[in-house]
Design a protein around this motif. Sequence first.
Motif, PDB file in Angstrom:
ATOM      1  N   LEU A  83      -7.331  -3.269   3.525  1.00  0.00           N
ATOM      2  CA  LEU A  83      -7.039  -1.882   3.904  1.00  0.00           C
ATOM      3  C   LEU A  83      -7.275  -1.000   2.684  1.00  0.00           C
ATOM      4  O   LEU A  83      -6.549  -1.116   1.694  1.00  0.00           O
ATOM      5  CB  LEU A  83      -5.574  -1.773   4.358  1.00  0.00           C
ATOM      6  CG  LEU A  83      -5.045  -0.381   4.659  1.00  0.00           C
ATOM      7  CD1 LEU A  83      -5.735   0.225   5.882  1.00  0.00           C
ATOM      8  CD2 LEU A  83      -3.528  -0.426   4.888  1.00  0.00           C
TER       9      LEU A  83
ATOM     10  N   ARG B 264       0.982  -2.799   6.816  1.00  0.00           N
ATOM     11  CA  ARG B 264       0.079  -1.939   7.599  1.00  0.00           C
ATOM     12  C   ARG B 264      -1.334  -2.487   7.582  1.00  0.00           C
ATOM     13  O   ARG B 264      -1.806  -2.998   6.566  1.00  0.00           O
ATOM     14  CB  ARG B 264       0.090  -0.519   7.046  1.00  0.00           C
ATOM     15  CG  ARG B 264       1.436   0.148   7.154  1.00  0.00           C
ATOM     16  CD  ARG B 264       1.401   1.616   6.809  1.00  0.00           C
ATOM     17  NE  ARG B 264       1.174   1.868   5.396  1.00  0.00           N
ATOM     18  CZ  ARG B 264       0.043   2.356   4.891  1.00  0.00           C
ATOM     19  NH1 ARG B 264      -0.985   2.634   5.682  1.00  0.00           N
ATOM     20  NH2 ARG B 264      -0.066   2.576   3.605  1.00  0.00           N
TER      21      ARG B 264
ATOM     22  N   LEU C  34       0.841   4.166  -2.919  1.00  0.00           N
ATOM     23  CA  LEU C  34       0.521   5.570  -2.590  1.00  0.00           C
ATOM     24  C   LEU C  34       1.653   6.477  -3.070  1.00  0.00           C
ATOM     25  O   LEU C  34       1.417   7.546  -3.640  1.00  0.00           O
ATOM     26  CB  LEU C  34       0.314   5.731  -1.075  1.00  0.00           C
ATOM     27  CG  LEU C  34      -0.986   5.149  -0.513  1.00  0.00           C
ATOM     28  CD1 LEU C  34      -0.952   5.106   1.017  1.00  0.00           C
ATOM     29  CD2 LEU C  34      -2.211   5.938  -0.982  1.00  0.00           C
TER      30      LEU C  34
ATOM     31  N   SER D 191      -1.637  -5.215  -3.435  1.00  0.00           N
ATOM     32  CA  SER D 191      -2.427  -3.987  -3.466  1.00  0.00           C
ATOM     33  C   SER D 191      -2.762  -3.651  -4.900  1.00  0.00           C
ATOM     34  O   SER D 191      -2.008  -3.979  -5.824  1.00  0.00           O
ATOM     35  CB  SER D 191      -1.652  -2.815  -2.843  1.00  0.00           C
ATOM     36  OG  SER D 191      -1.331  -3.098  -1.498  1.00  0.00           O
TER      37      SER D 191
ATOM     38  N   SER E 175     -15.328  -0.862   0.548  1.00  0.00           N
ATOM     39  CA  SER E 175     -14.751  -1.974   1.315  1.00  0.00           C
ATOM     40  C   SER E 175     -15.726  -3.153   1.387  1.00  0.00           C
ATOM     41  O   SER E 175     -15.311  -4.311   1.379  1.00  0.00           O
ATOM     42  CB  SER E 175     -14.352  -1.521   2.715  1.00  0.00           C
ATOM     43  OG  SER E 175     -15.496  -1.209   3.462  1.00  0.00           O
TER      44      SER E 175
ATOM     45  N   GLU F  56     -12.777   5.227  11.917  1.00  0.00           N
ATOM     46  CA  GLU F  56     -11.776   4.635  12.790  1.00  0.00           C
ATOM     47  C   GLU F  56     -12.414   3.829  13.908  1.00  0.00           C
ATOM     48  O   GLU F  56     -11.873   3.727  14.992  1.00  0.00           O
ATOM     49  CB  GLU F  56     -10.882   5.742  13.365  1.00  0.00           C
ATOM     50  CG  GLU F  56     -10.069   6.466  12.316  1.00  0.00           C
ATOM     51  CD  GLU F  56      -9.059   5.555  11.622  1.00  0.00           C
ATOM     52  OE1 GLU F  56      -8.002   5.272  12.187  1.00  0.00           O
ATOM     53  OE2 GLU F  56      -9.348   5.110  10.494  1.00  0.00           O
TER      54      GLU F  56
ATOM     55  N   ARG G   7      -5.554  -1.754   9.346  1.00  0.00           N
ATOM     56  CA  ARG G   7      -6.467  -0.628   9.619  1.00  0.00           C
ATOM     57  C   ARG G   7      -6.090   0.030  10.941  1.00  0.00           C
ATOM     58  O   ARG G   7      -5.489  -0.561  11.805  1.00  0.00           O
ATOM     59  CB  ARG G   7      -7.914  -1.135   9.713  1.00  0.00           C
ATOM     60  CG  ARG G   7      -8.564  -1.356   8.365  1.00  0.00           C
ATOM     61  CD  ARG G   7     -10.032  -1.711   8.540  1.00  0.00           C
ATOM     62  NE  ARG G   7     -10.829  -0.571   8.930  1.00  0.00           N
ATOM     63  CZ  ARG G   7     -11.686  -0.562   9.963  1.00  0.00           C
ATOM     64  NH1 ARG G   7     -11.836  -1.624  10.718  1.00  0.00           N
ATOM     65  NH2 ARG G   7     -12.385   0.519  10.232  1.00  0.00           N
TER      66      ARG G   7
ATOM     67  N   GLU H 138      -7.217   2.716   1.198  1.00  0.00           N
ATOM     68  CA  GLU H 138      -6.751   4.090   1.412  1.00  0.00           C
ATOM     69  C   GLU H 138      -7.046   4.877   0.140  1.00  0.00           C
ATOM     70  O   GLU H 138      -7.037   4.295  -0.955  1.00  0.00           O
ATOM     71  CB  GLU H 138      -5.261   4.093   1.729  1.00  0.00           C
ATOM     72  CG  GLU H 138      -4.971   3.332   3.012  1.00  0.00           C
ATOM     73  CD  GLU H 138      -3.483   3.269   3.356  1.00  0.00           C
ATOM     74  OE1 GLU H 138      -3.101   3.872   4.355  1.00  0.00           O
ATOM     75  OE2 GLU H 138      -2.737   2.609   2.625  1.00  0.00           O
ATOM     76  N   THR H 139      -7.332   6.171   0.294  1.00  0.00           N
ATOM     77  CA  THR H 139      -7.593   6.954  -0.911  1.00  0.00           C
ATOM     78  C   THR H 139      -6.670   8.170  -0.939  1.00  0.00           C
ATOM     79  O   THR H 139      -6.213   8.644   0.102  1.00  0.00           O
ATOM     80  CB  THR H 139      -9.073   7.412  -1.017  1.00  0.00           C
ATOM     81  OG1 THR H 139      -9.294   8.475  -0.106  1.00  0.00           O
ATOM     82  CG2 THR H 139     -10.036   6.278  -0.759  1.00  0.00           C
ATOM     83  N   ILE H 140      -6.421   8.643  -2.137  1.00  0.00           N
ATOM     84  CA  ILE H 140      -5.477   9.754  -2.314  1.00  0.00           C
ATOM     85  C   ILE H 140      -5.924  10.576  -3.524  1.00  0.00           C
ATOM     86  O   ILE H 140      -6.395  10.013  -4.527  1.00  0.00           O
ATOM     87  CB  ILE H 140      -4.035   9.201  -2.474  1.00  0.00           C
ATOM     88  CG1 ILE H 140      -3.031  10.324  -2.727  1.00  0.00           C
ATOM     89  CG2 ILE H 140      -3.943   8.164  -3.572  1.00  0.00           C
ATOM     90  CD1 ILE H 140      -1.578   9.861  -2.683  1.00  0.00           C
TER      91      ILE H 140
ATOM     92  N   ASN I 182       0.834  -1.214   0.000  1.00  0.00           N
ATOM     93  CA  ASN I 182       0.000   0.000   0.000  1.00  0.00           C
ATOM     94  C   ASN I 182       0.863   1.256   0.000  1.00  0.00           C
ATOM     95  O   ASN I 182       0.626   2.198  -0.767  1.00  0.00           O
ATOM     96  CB  ASN I 182      -0.920   0.019   1.233  1.00  0.00           C
ATOM     97  CG  ASN I 182      -2.295  -0.529   0.922  1.00  0.00           C
ATOM     98  OD1 ASN I 182      -2.408  -1.567   0.286  1.00  0.00           O
ATOM     99  ND2 ASN I 182      -3.338   0.163   1.343  1.00  0.00           N
ATOM    100  N   THR I 183       1.893   1.273   0.866  1.00  0.00           N
ATOM    101  CA  THR I 183       2.770   2.446   0.948  1.00  0.00           C
ATOM    102  C   THR I 183       3.419   2.707  -0.417  1.00  0.00           C
ATOM    103  O   THR I 183       3.476   3.852  -0.889  1.00  0.00           O
ATOM    104  CB  THR I 183       3.868   2.202   2.010  1.00  0.00           C
ATOM    105  OG1 THR I 183       3.219   1.904   3.245  1.00  0.00           O
ATOM    106  CG2 THR I 183       4.766   3.402   2.188  1.00  0.00           C
TER     107      THR I 183
END
Length: 263
Positions: A137, A59, A37, A77, A90, A257, A61, A139-141, A33-34
């Motif tokens: 997991l 990583r 991103l 990912s 999700s 969260e 949640r 994640e959005t960007i 994931n990292t």
Amino acid sequence: MKFNWPAESIWEQIQPVWPDFTIDIVSQTDSTNTQLLQRIRSGQTAPVMLVAETQTAGRGRMGKAWASQAGDTLMFSLAAPLNPEQHGLSLVLGCAVITALDTIGQKLKIKWPNDIWYAQPDPNTGQNLWHKLVGILVETILYGRQRYAVIGIGININPPPQQSTYHTPPGYLKQLDPRWDAPSALACVAPHVAQAVYNFNTHGLAPWQQSFAQKDLLAGNRLYTSNGIQGTGAGIDLHGNLLIKTADGLKTISSGEVSVRPC
Ligand code: BTN
């Protein structure tokens, strides 16, 4: 350990969905994931899947670490454009992963918002115990004007290190069927996940509501949340928020969260 990854077959199945799709397989990285991103932040925004045989800083949640050992967990990912007007990705991903693992899929349930669990009788007591099999997991960007999702999926193949503070040991695919390994799980799951993201961007959660209802681990069960709500799971609303019947009426929980556990 040598893996025979089905990269070409996955690429052939996903490329019609996203013509500029690529798939990378690495023996080690910090976190898939990292990495994805970072790629988006540097302007590499074409849809991509990254599979890692080992992660040194996986990583989970809510800022938790996700521990794994080479060969024991499938870790990958997918980065793809996301329609920010749709909600509940999700849940759609949970449904897609269960559908993909269809030979054992009927045993699997989604624990809102995005874990996949199964029940197995405890050999000592005969009582059904729930085990977490898959962690997701999302994640959005934002890059420019486009939002992207980076979707990380970890599937236990062999008994993994304890990944969380849950009371029961983690589940793993080989417990359900010894023929599974990481490459065969990737071959099944990856095309379903990509197709689900693509469809979700156009149609949202609505077409998946019924599928989710059949796989909802919390529905009708006593549960409590990390922010102190206790009650009984009552399904989801149109946006994918969790509904809980409590002594004070129906409460709506958005994924954020909050963690939820069956009592
Ligand atoms: C959770 O259960 O909290 C989510 C776990 C997600 C783990 C996967 S493994 C592949 C991807 N890379 C990460 O660092 N995390 C996700």
